[in-house]
Design a protein around this motif. Structure first.
Motif, PDB file in Angstrom:
ATOM      1  N   LYS A  96       0.856  -1.188   0.000  1.00 59.47           N
ATOM      2  CA  LYS A  96       0.000   0.000   0.000  1.00 59.47           C
ATOM      3  C   LYS A  96       0.890   1.235   0.000  1.00 59.47           C
ATOM      4  O   LYS A  96       1.616   1.474   0.969  1.00 59.47           O
ATOM      5  N   ASP A 120      -1.480  -1.395  -4.221  1.00 60.45           N
ATOM      6  CA  ASP A 120      -2.530  -0.385  -4.272  1.00 60.45           C
ATOM      7  C   ASP A 120      -1.848   0.969  -4.081  1.00 60.45           C
ATOM      8  O   ASP A 120      -0.931   1.095  -3.252  1.00 60.45           O
ATOM      9  N   ALA A 122      -2.049   5.352  -3.804  1.00 59.61           N
ATOM     10  CA  ALA A 122      -2.677   6.668  -3.663  1.00 59.61           C
ATOM     11  C   ALA A 122      -1.704   7.700  -4.210  1.00 59.61           C
ATOM     12  O   ALA A 122      -0.507   7.647  -3.914  1.00 59.61           O
ATOM     13  N   LYS A 146      -6.133  -1.005  -6.582  1.00 56.07           N
ATOM     14  CA  LYS A 146      -6.908   0.115  -6.062  1.00 56.07           C
ATOM     15  C   LYS A 146      -6.153   1.417  -6.297  1.00 56.07           C
ATOM     16  O   LYS A 146      -4.957   1.511  -6.028  1.00 56.07           O
ATOM     17  N   VAL A 148      -6.263   5.623  -5.546  1.00 53.79           N
ATOM     18  CA  VAL A 148      -6.849   6.669  -4.714  1.00 53.79           C
ATOM     19  C   VAL A 148      -6.280   8.012  -5.147  1.00 53.79           C
ATOM     20  O   VAL A 148      -5.066   8.208  -5.150  1.00 53.79           O
ATOM     21  N   LEU A 150      -5.798  11.936  -4.451  1.00 55.21           N
ATOM     22  CA  LEU A 150      -5.802  12.840  -3.299  1.00 55.21           C
ATOM     23  C   LEU A 150      -5.209  14.194  -3.697  1.00 55.21           C
ATOM     24  O   LEU A 150      -4.067  14.523  -3.356  1.00 55.21           O
ATOM     25  N   ASP A 166      -5.949  10.207   4.922  1.00 55.81           N
ATOM     26  CA  ASP A 166      -6.852   9.732   3.878  1.00 55.81           C
ATOM     27  C   ASP A 166      -6.259   8.548   3.123  1.00 55.81           C
ATOM     28  O   ASP A 166      -6.975   7.602   2.761  1.00 55.81           O
ATOM     29  N   SER A 169      -6.566   5.515   5.382  1.00 57.37           N
ATOM     30  CA  SER A 169      -7.965   5.097   5.480  1.00 57.37           C
ATOM     31  C   SER A 169      -8.433   4.396   4.209  1.00 57.37           C
ATOM     32  O   SER A 169      -9.052   3.334   4.260  1.00 57.37           O
ATOM     33  N   GLN A 170      -8.134   4.970   3.067  1.00 56.33           N
ATOM     34  CA  GLN A 170      -8.668   4.430   1.814  1.00 56.33           C
ATOM     35  C   GLN A 170      -7.875   3.240   1.277  1.00 56.33           C
ATOM     36  O   GLN A 170      -8.420   2.399   0.558  1.00 56.33           O
ATOM     37  N   LEU A 171      -6.595   3.171   1.628  1.00 59.07           N
ATOM     38  CA  LEU A 171      -5.797   2.017   1.210  1.00 59.07           C
ATOM     39  C   LEU A 171      -5.889   0.866   2.215  1.00 59.07           C
ATOM     40  O   LEU A 171      -5.562  -0.273   1.883  1.00 59.07           O
TER      41      LEU A 171
END
Length: 340
Positions: A96, A120, A122, A146, A148, A150, A166, A169-171
């Motif tokens: 992540k 995943d 972000a 995934k 994300v 930001l 964030d 939280s999202q990962l």
């Protein structure tokens, strides 16, 4: 076993075992020969040998000024971030990652590579870079991972803290942080460098690095990795980018000190120090257009690097392949030999 037993004729079961073993051995030899033949003829899984000086575009480049922060999608030629070329092998399966500056340049190439290695991802970017960022998000999702998005300005401490929160939280966690966002804007003389511009560069390149890293560490388990982005300017500063070079030297120093401090937590910290790379940073004020038109000619390679050529280093430093590597600065400078 006695000599007599060794020399006695095998039973029928033993004969079957001998024949099976011989067949397996023959199959192994044939497979080896096939691999050797495939290698000698050139495997389709690996790119063929090529002169590295001629792999990518070189000067002259067209003049192409853009307003800050610049978009890779509007560059000519468009940078290669590995969109079509990077092939993963599961090195980051289940990881992540948070990557700043993930819309273009080195951050974009790293985001694509991480996703294709199974992570995943972000990405952070400025709202003005949404056009490029949407392409990256789509590429991450095409890799089955995934993604994300930001957006936000990392010059604000509160946003940096929210960015990390964030992402976690999202990962569903965080074990790889790549600090890649940066600002570079040339000034021919220190007398032309305003306090506002100086502050802008330091906030983007140093303060944000500090704020984001500080917020991320409490969430990162042992085995995690932080990869920062320094520059060859940390060691050989350009005379028209004094503030930028200053921050890159600071990043290199910060990397080495932090690596010692948080190794007891099982977290490694390294940095990549690029030379001239073909990114949007250069065409939106990072260099005068006269320098952009002949960009990359000052290094032995004779051309700028493409982001796709540096992404594998970020991957390596983020994976357990580099488990004994921390506090190091990796120079990717087109043949200058710096930094050490």
């Amino acid at each position: 076993m006695s000599d007599q037993e060794q020399n006695s004729a095998p039973t029928s079961g033993a004969r079957r075992g001998v024949l099976a073993g011989a067949a397996a051995g023959l199959a192994g030899v044939m497979a080896g020969n096939a691999r050797a033949q495939s290698t000698s003829q050139g495997s389709t899984d690996a790119p063929p040998l090529a002169d590295p000086r001629k792999l990518y575009p070189h000067e002259p480049f067209p003049a192409q000024p853009q307003p800050w922060p610049g978009l890779a999608s509007k560059m000519h030629p468009r940078p290669d971030h590995g969109e079509k070329s990077y092939k993963g092998s599961g090195k980051m399966a289940g990881r992540k990652a948070l990557i700043t500056g993930g819309d273009s340049g080195l951050g974009r190439a790293t985001a694509i590579a991480f996703a294709r290695e199974g992570a995943d991802v972000a990405i952070n970017y400025l709202p003005q870079e949404e056009e490029d960022a949407r392409e990256v998000i789509a590429l991450i999702r095409q890799a089955g991972r995934k993604a994300v998005a930001l957006p936000g300005d990392i010059r604000e401490e509160a946003f940096c803290q929210k960015l990390v929160a964030d992402a976690v939280s999202q990962l569903g966690g965080l074990d790889a942080l790549v600090n890649c966002a940066g600002r570079q804007h040339y000034h021919e003389s220190i007398l032309d460098l305003s306090t506002e511009d100086f502050d802008w560069t330091l906030k983007t390149n140093l303060y944000a690095l500090f704020w984001i890293t500080k917020a991320a560490i409490p969430h990162m388990p042992p085995g995690s990795s932080i990869v920062n982005t320094a520059s060859s300017n940390a060691y050989n500063p350009g005379e028209i980018i004094l503030d930028y070079a200053l921050t890159k030297a600071g990043i290199a120093n910060f990397t080495k000190g932090l690596a010692k401090q948080i190794l007891p937590k099982g977290i490694r910290v390294n940095a990549v120090a690029p030379g001239p790379f073909w990114t949007a940073l250069q065409v939106c004020g990072g260099q005068p257009m006269s320098a952009v038109e002949k960009y990359g000619t000052t290094v032995p390679m004779g051309r700028p690097g493409q982001p796709a050529e540096i992404a594998p280093i970020y991957v390596h430093l983020a994976t357990t392949e580099s488990s004994y590597v921390t506090g190091q600065i990796f120079g990717i400078t087109g043949g200058t030999g710096a930094p050490g």
